[in-house]
Write a protein that holds these residues in place. Structure first.
Motif, mmCIF file in Angstrom:
data_model
loop_
_atom_site.group_PDB
_atom_site.id
_atom_site.type_symbol
_atom_site.label_atom_id
_atom_site.label_comp_id
_atom_site.label_asym_id
_atom_site.label_seq_id
_atom_site.Cartn_x
_atom_site.Cartn_y
_atom_site.Cartn_z
ATOM 1 N N ASN A 17 0.792 -1.224 0.000
ATOM 2 C CA ASN A 17 0.000 0.000 0.000
ATOM 3 C C ASN A 17 0.827 1.278 0.000
ATOM 4 O O ASN A 17 0.280 2.363 -0.181
ATOM 5 N N ASN A 68 -0.871 -1.941 -6.933
ATOM 6 C CA ASN A 68 -1.686 -2.081 -5.735
ATOM 7 C C ASN A 68 -1.729 -3.520 -5.237
ATOM 8 O O ASN A 68 -2.347 -3.801 -4.223
ATOM 9 N N LYS A 116 -9.034 -7.295 -0.924
ATOM 10 C CA LYS A 116 -9.387 -5.872 -1.017
ATOM 11 C C LYS A 116 -10.353 -5.537 0.126
ATOM 12 O O LYS A 116 -11.309 -6.270 0.376
#
Length: 109
Positions: A50, A56, A74
């Motif tokens: 992060n 990502n 997620k």
């Protein structure tokens, strides 16, 4: 390991074998061998995924990207009235990375 590690720059980079002493390489090797991560490794992985600006779900290192899509989830986090998405190994590592006044953490499937 080549399926989860890829070169993402067009110029010459060091050989992948020269990165064997790095933590990201060691964690990817543990996962490839089916060995579970400890809490410190999970927290480190969540923080590094992060805090980089390239990916990502991967960690860049010297022109190589170490992909962790197989274990990352997620989450939507609401903190101080604002919602945002974050990737993490589990809720505990997300909470450790975010810290502060977290209203909720919800996993997106």
């Amino acid at each position: 390991m080549e399926a989860t590690v890829f070169k993402f720059v067009p110029w010459e980079v060091p050989a992948l074998s020269s990165l064997k002493d790095t933590l990201v390489y060691k964690i990817r090797a543990l996962l490839n061998n089916g060995i579970p991560l400890n809490r410190a490794q999970k927290n480190w992985l969540t923080a590094k995924v992060n805090s980089n600006s390239y990916f990502n779900n991967a960690i860049p290192l010297k022109g190589w990207a170490f992909r962790f899509t197989d274990i990352l989830k997620k989450y939507v986090v609401k903190k101080d009235g604002q919602c945002f998405e974050i990737y993490g190994v589990d809720k505990t590592s997300v909470r450790e990375y975010i810290r502060g006044n977290i209203e909720y953490i919800i996993e997106i499937k």
